[in-house]
Design a protein around this motif. Structure first.
Motif, PDB file in Angstrom:
ATOM      1  N   SER A   1     -50.652  -5.642 -67.581  1.00 22.81           N
ATOM      2  CA  SER A   1     -50.454  -6.468 -68.778  1.00 22.81           C
ATOM      3  C   SER A   1     -51.732  -6.591 -69.602  1.00 22.81           C
ATOM      4  CB  SER A   1     -49.902  -7.841 -68.415  1.00 22.81           C
ATOM      5  OG  SER A   1     -50.851  -8.580 -67.698  1.00 22.81           O
ATOM      6  N   LYS A   2     -52.895  -6.413 -68.965  1.00 21.68           N
ATOM      7  CA  LYS A   2     -54.166  -6.465 -69.697  1.00 21.68           C
ATOM      8  C   LYS A   2     -54.437  -5.166 -70.440  1.00 21.68           C
ATOM      9  CE  LYS A   2     -56.429  -9.743 -66.665  1.00 21.68           C
ATOM     10  NZ  LYS A   2     -57.396  -9.925 -65.600  1.00 21.68           N
ATOM     11  N   ASP A   3     -53.867  -4.077 -69.958  1.00 27.06           N
ATOM     12  CA  ASP A   3     -54.091  -2.771 -70.563  1.00 27.06           C
ATOM     13  C   ASP A   3     -53.047  -2.559 -71.652  1.00 27.06           C
ATOM     14  OD1 ASP A   3     -54.638  -0.192 -71.253  1.00 27.06           O
ATOM     15  OD2 ASP A   3     -54.608   0.595 -69.215  1.00 27.06           O
ATOM     16  N   GLY A   4     -53.407  -2.837 -72.886  1.00 26.51           N
ATOM     17  CA  GLY A   4     -52.476  -2.757 -74.006  1.00 26.51           C
ATOM     18  C   GLY A   4     -52.041  -1.349 -74.353  1.00 26.51           C
ATOM     19  N   ASP A   5     -52.690  -0.328 -73.787  1.00 31.00           N
ATOM     20  CA  ASP A   5     -52.348   1.057 -74.109  1.00 31.00           C
ATOM     21  C   ASP A   5     -51.147   1.570 -73.322  1.00 31.00           C
ATOM     22  OD1 ASP A   5     -54.456   1.151 -75.865  1.00 31.00           O
ATOM     23  OD2 ASP A   5     -55.853   1.993 -74.409  1.00 31.00           O
ATOM     24  N   ILE A   6     -50.712   0.839 -72.322  1.00 30.08           N
ATOM     25  CA  ILE A   6     -49.587   1.288 -71.511  1.00 30.08           C
ATOM     26  C   ILE A   6     -48.289   0.802 -72.149  1.00 30.08           C
ATOM     27  CG2 ILE A   6     -48.476   1.218 -69.248  1.00 30.08           C
ATOM     28  CD1 ILE A   6     -51.185   0.615 -68.016  1.00 30.08           C
ATOM     29  N   ALA A   7     -47.403   1.742 -72.457  1.00 30.40           N
ATOM     30  CA  ALA A   7     -46.100   1.368 -73.012  1.00 30.40           C
ATOM     31  C   ALA A   7     -45.306   0.631 -71.940  1.00 30.40           C
ATOM     32  CB  ALA A   7     -45.352   2.615 -73.463  1.00 30.40           C
ATOM     33  N   GLU A   8     -44.458  -0.294 -72.373  1.00 34.08           N
ATOM     34  CA  GLU A   8     -43.677  -1.122 -71.435  1.00 34.08           C
ATOM     35  C   GLU A   8     -42.918  -0.268 -70.424  1.00 34.08           C
ATOM     36  OE1 GLU A   8     -42.600  -4.590 -69.720  1.00 34.08           O
ATOM     37  OE2 GLU A   8     -43.887  -4.484 -71.486  1.00 34.08           O
ATOM     38  N   TYR A   9     -42.300   0.819 -70.909  1.00 27.25           N
ATOM     39  CA  TYR A   9     -41.492   1.638 -70.004  1.00 27.25           C
ATOM     40  C   TYR A   9     -42.332   2.479 -69.038  1.00 27.25           C
ATOM     41  CZ  TYR A   9     -42.492   5.007 -73.696  1.00 27.25           C
ATOM     42  OH  TYR A   9     -43.126   5.788 -74.619  1.00 27.25           O
ATOM     43  N   ASP A  10     -43.642   2.567 -69.246  1.00 29.06           N
ATOM     44  CA  ASP A  10     -44.516   3.309 -68.334  1.00 29.06           C
ATOM     45  C   ASP A  10     -45.146   2.420 -67.269  1.00 29.06           C
ATOM     46  OD1 ASP A  10     -44.146   5.829 -69.353  1.00 29.06           O
ATOM     47  OD2 ASP A  10     -45.783   5.671 -70.784  1.00 29.06           O
ATOM     48  N   LYS A  11     -44.922   1.143 -67.347  1.00 33.47           N
ATOM     49  CA  LYS A  11     -45.530   0.224 -66.394  1.00 33.47           C
ATOM     50  C   LYS A  11     -44.746   0.233 -65.083  1.00 33.47           C
ATOM     51  CE  LYS A  11     -47.499  -2.755 -69.906  1.00 33.47           C
ATOM     52  NZ  LYS A  11     -47.547  -4.088 -70.484  1.00 33.47           N
ATOM     53  N   MET A  12     -45.462   0.138 -63.995  1.00 28.01           N
ATOM     54  CA  MET A  12     -44.811   0.114 -62.683  1.00 28.01           C
ATOM     55  C   MET A  12     -43.924  -1.127 -62.539  1.00 28.01           C
ATOM     56  SD  MET A  12     -45.331   2.917 -61.243  1.00 28.01           S
ATOM     57  CE  MET A  12     -44.468   2.501 -59.742  1.00 28.01           C
TER      58      MET A  12
ATOM     59  N   GLY B   1     -35.426 -15.535 -59.044  1.00 26.33           N
ATOM     60  CA  GLY B   1     -36.477 -15.687 -58.037  1.00 26.33           C
ATOM     61  C   GLY B   1     -37.654 -14.785 -58.326  1.00 26.33           C
ATOM     62  N   VAL B   2     -37.378 -13.547 -58.709  1.00 22.53           N
ATOM     63  CA  VAL B   2     -38.439 -12.584 -59.041  1.00 22.53           C
ATOM     64  C   VAL B   2     -39.161 -13.022 -60.316  1.00 22.53           C
ATOM     65  CG1 VAL B   2     -38.917 -10.173 -59.643  1.00 22.53           C
ATOM     66  CG2 VAL B   2     -37.213 -10.712 -57.884  1.00 22.53           C
ATOM     67  N   PHE B   3     -38.392 -13.400 -61.336  1.00 18.02           N
ATOM     68  CA  PHE B   3     -39.002 -13.870 -62.587  1.00 18.02           C
ATOM     69  C   PHE B   3     -39.939 -15.038 -62.312  1.00 18.02           C
ATOM     70  CE2 PHE B   3     -34.872 -12.765 -65.114  1.00 18.02           C
ATOM     71  CZ  PHE B   3     -35.158 -11.418 -65.019  1.00 18.02           C
ATOM     72  N   ASN B   4     -39.459 -15.973 -61.495  1.00 19.48           N
ATOM     73  CA  ASN B   4     -40.220 -17.177 -61.206  1.00 19.48           C
ATOM     74  C   ASN B   4     -41.516 -16.855 -60.480  1.00 19.48           C
ATOM     75  OD1 ASN B   4     -40.683 -19.895 -59.553  1.00 19.48           O
ATOM     76  ND2 ASN B   4     -39.467 -20.309 -61.395  1.00 19.48           N
ATOM     77  N   PHE B   5     -41.466 -15.948 -59.523  1.00 22.41           N
ATOM     78  CA  PHE B   5     -42.685 -15.535 -58.820  1.00 22.41           C
ATOM     79  C   PHE B   5     -43.710 -15.002 -59.809  1.00 22.41           C
ATOM     80  CE2 PHE B   5     -45.140 -11.940 -57.205  1.00 22.41           C
ATOM     81  CZ  PHE B   5     -45.942 -12.591 -56.281  1.00 22.41           C
ATOM     82  N   TYR B   6     -43.311 -14.050 -60.635  1.00 24.10           N
ATOM     83  CA  TYR B   6     -44.266 -13.443 -61.572  1.00 24.10           C
ATOM     84  C   TYR B   6     -44.801 -14.480 -62.564  1.00 24.10           C
ATOM     85  CZ  TYR B   6     -43.743  -8.657 -59.919  1.00 24.10           C
ATOM     86  OH  TYR B   6     -43.790  -7.519 -59.159  1.00 24.10           O
ATOM     87  N   HIS B   7     -43.953 -15.374 -62.997  1.00 22.08           N
ATOM     88  CA  HIS B   7     -44.409 -16.428 -63.917  1.00 22.08           C
ATOM     89  C   HIS B   7     -45.515 -17.270 -63.279  1.00 22.08           C
ATOM     90  CE1 HIS B   7     -44.284 -19.626 -66.894  1.00 22.08           C
ATOM     91  NE2 HIS B   7     -44.208 -20.478 -65.888  1.00 22.08           N
ATOM     92  N   TYR B   8     -45.329 -17.658 -62.043  1.00 19.39           N
ATOM     93  CA  TYR B   8     -46.291 -18.549 -61.389  1.00 19.39           C
ATOM     94  C   TYR B   8     -47.551 -17.855 -60.900  1.00 19.39           C
ATOM     95  CZ  TYR B   8     -44.005 -22.843 -62.133  1.00 19.39           C
ATOM     96  OH  TYR B   8     -43.515 -23.947 -62.767  1.00 19.39           O
TER      97      TYR B   8
ATOM     98  N   GLY C   1     -48.945 -15.727 -63.087  1.00 24.85           N
ATOM     99  CA  GLY C   1     -49.571 -15.429 -64.371  1.00 24.85           C
ATOM    100  C   GLY C   1     -49.181 -14.117 -65.007  1.00 24.85           C
ATOM    101  N   VAL C   2     -48.027 -13.588 -64.691  1.00 25.23           N
ATOM    102  CA  VAL C   2     -47.577 -12.324 -65.280  1.00 25.23           C
ATOM    103  C   VAL C   2     -46.408 -12.612 -66.205  1.00 25.23           C
ATOM    104  CG1 VAL C   2     -46.586 -10.051 -64.816  1.00 25.23           C
ATOM    105  CG2 VAL C   2     -48.319 -11.006 -63.270  1.00 25.23           C
ATOM    106  N   GLN C   3     -46.561 -12.239 -67.462  1.00 25.79           N
ATOM    107  CA  GLN C   3     -45.499 -12.436 -68.445  1.00 25.79           C
ATOM    108  C   GLN C   3     -44.931 -11.085 -68.849  1.00 25.79           C
ATOM    109  OE1 GLN C   3     -44.482 -15.522 -69.128  1.00 25.79           O
ATOM    110  NE2 GLN C   3     -46.084 -16.229 -67.750  1.00 25.79           N
ATOM    111  N   PHE C   4     -43.622 -11.004 -69.022  1.00 27.93           N
ATOM    112  CA  PHE C   4     -42.970  -9.771 -69.448  1.00 27.93           C
ATOM    113  C   PHE C   4     -41.643 -10.132 -70.085  1.00 27.93           C
ATOM    114  CE2 PHE C   4     -41.927 -10.600 -65.058  1.00 27.93           C
ATOM    115  CZ  PHE C   4     -40.552 -10.484 -65.023  1.00 27.93           C
ATOM    116  N   ASP C   5     -41.080  -9.189 -70.806  1.00 30.32           N
ATOM    117  CA  ASP C   5     -39.795  -9.389 -71.454  1.00 30.32           C
ATOM    118  C   ASP C   5     -38.683  -9.289 -70.413  1.00 30.32           C
ATOM    119  OD1 ASP C   5     -37.687  -9.592 -73.199  1.00 30.32           O
ATOM    120  OD2 ASP C   5     -37.949  -7.607 -74.075  1.00 30.32           O
ATOM    121  N   ARG C   6     -37.950 -10.356 -70.239  1.00 23.60           N
ATOM    122  CA  ARG C   6     -36.901 -10.416 -69.212  1.00 23.60           C
ATOM    123  C   ARG C   6     -35.547  -9.926 -69.705  1.00 23.60           C
ATOM    124  NH1 ARG C   6     -37.985 -16.406 -66.707  1.00 23.60           N
ATOM    125  NH2 ARG C   6     -40.199 -16.121 -66.381  1.00 23.60           N
TER     126      ARG C   6
END
Length: 185
Positions: free
Chosen positions: A74-85, A112-119, A121-126
């Motif tokens: 998420s810090k690397d702005g050069d990675i397209a969303e669909y290329d992220k692991m 449950g997965v969304f909640n884990f990542y939120h807590y 500090g990882v934000q993404f389009d759900r």
């Protein structure tokens, strides 16, 4: 012991998992019901197990490692969303759930997965990982007759009448109607 309890016992020293448990899944804080906490844990346990079983080299991945990787991406702005692991993990897990479970279970596990990542500090389009109930139970579908709508209008206050008329004339759902703001009119 359930498979989730075994997994969480194995991961009892994991930093990210402990942060999530302490901040969000703590029944003493009374923010969530015990059943909701159990659903979140179960969903995340399935997610972690799925990743371990289906992604080469991740057989022993920990929640902290997943969180660190997602934060790095998420810090690397050069990675397209669909290329992220993270996208690959979530998408593959979501497709797996949709094939195996009913929509309510799919969403419980995904929350449950969304909640884990939120807590952690990882934000993404759900939005790519959310189901709408495209095949509602036919027993829950009922269309009101005009006389029923007129009766409701007579008994409703001004706000409720506005909501009823908006729904009847536009077909908008209650959920979408309640999200409307004055600026959207």
């Amino acid at each position: 012991m359930s498979f989730e309890e075994n997994l969480f016992d194995e991961l009892k020293d994991d930093k990210a998992l402990n942060k999530w448990f302490k901040k969000r899944l703590n029944p003493d804080k009374k923010k969530m019901s015990v059943s909701c906490i159990n659903n979140y844990k179960k969903g995340f346990a399935h997610y972690l197990t799925y990743i371990r079983n289906n992604f080469y080299g991740l057989e022993n991945v920990t929640p902290t490692q997943l969180a660190d990787e997602a934060r790095h991406e998420s810090k690397d702005g050069d990675i397209a969303e669909y290329d992220k692991m993270l996208h690959d993990y979530l998408n593959d897990f979501f497709v797996y759930l949709v094939k195996k479970y009913k929509p309510k279970t799919v969403m419980n596990y995904m929350y449950g997965v969304f909640n884990f990542y939120h807590y952690v500090g990882v934000q993404f389009d759900r939005t790519d990982y959310v189901l709408s109930n495209v095949n509602p139970d036919k027993r829950n579908i009922y269309f009101l007759e005009a006389s029923e709508i007129r009766k409701a209008m007579k008994e409703a206050d001004l706000r409720a009448r506005a909501m009823i008329l908006s729904q009847v004339s536009s077909g908008i759902t209650k959920v979408d109607l309640l999200k409307l703001t004055v600026g959207q009119f």
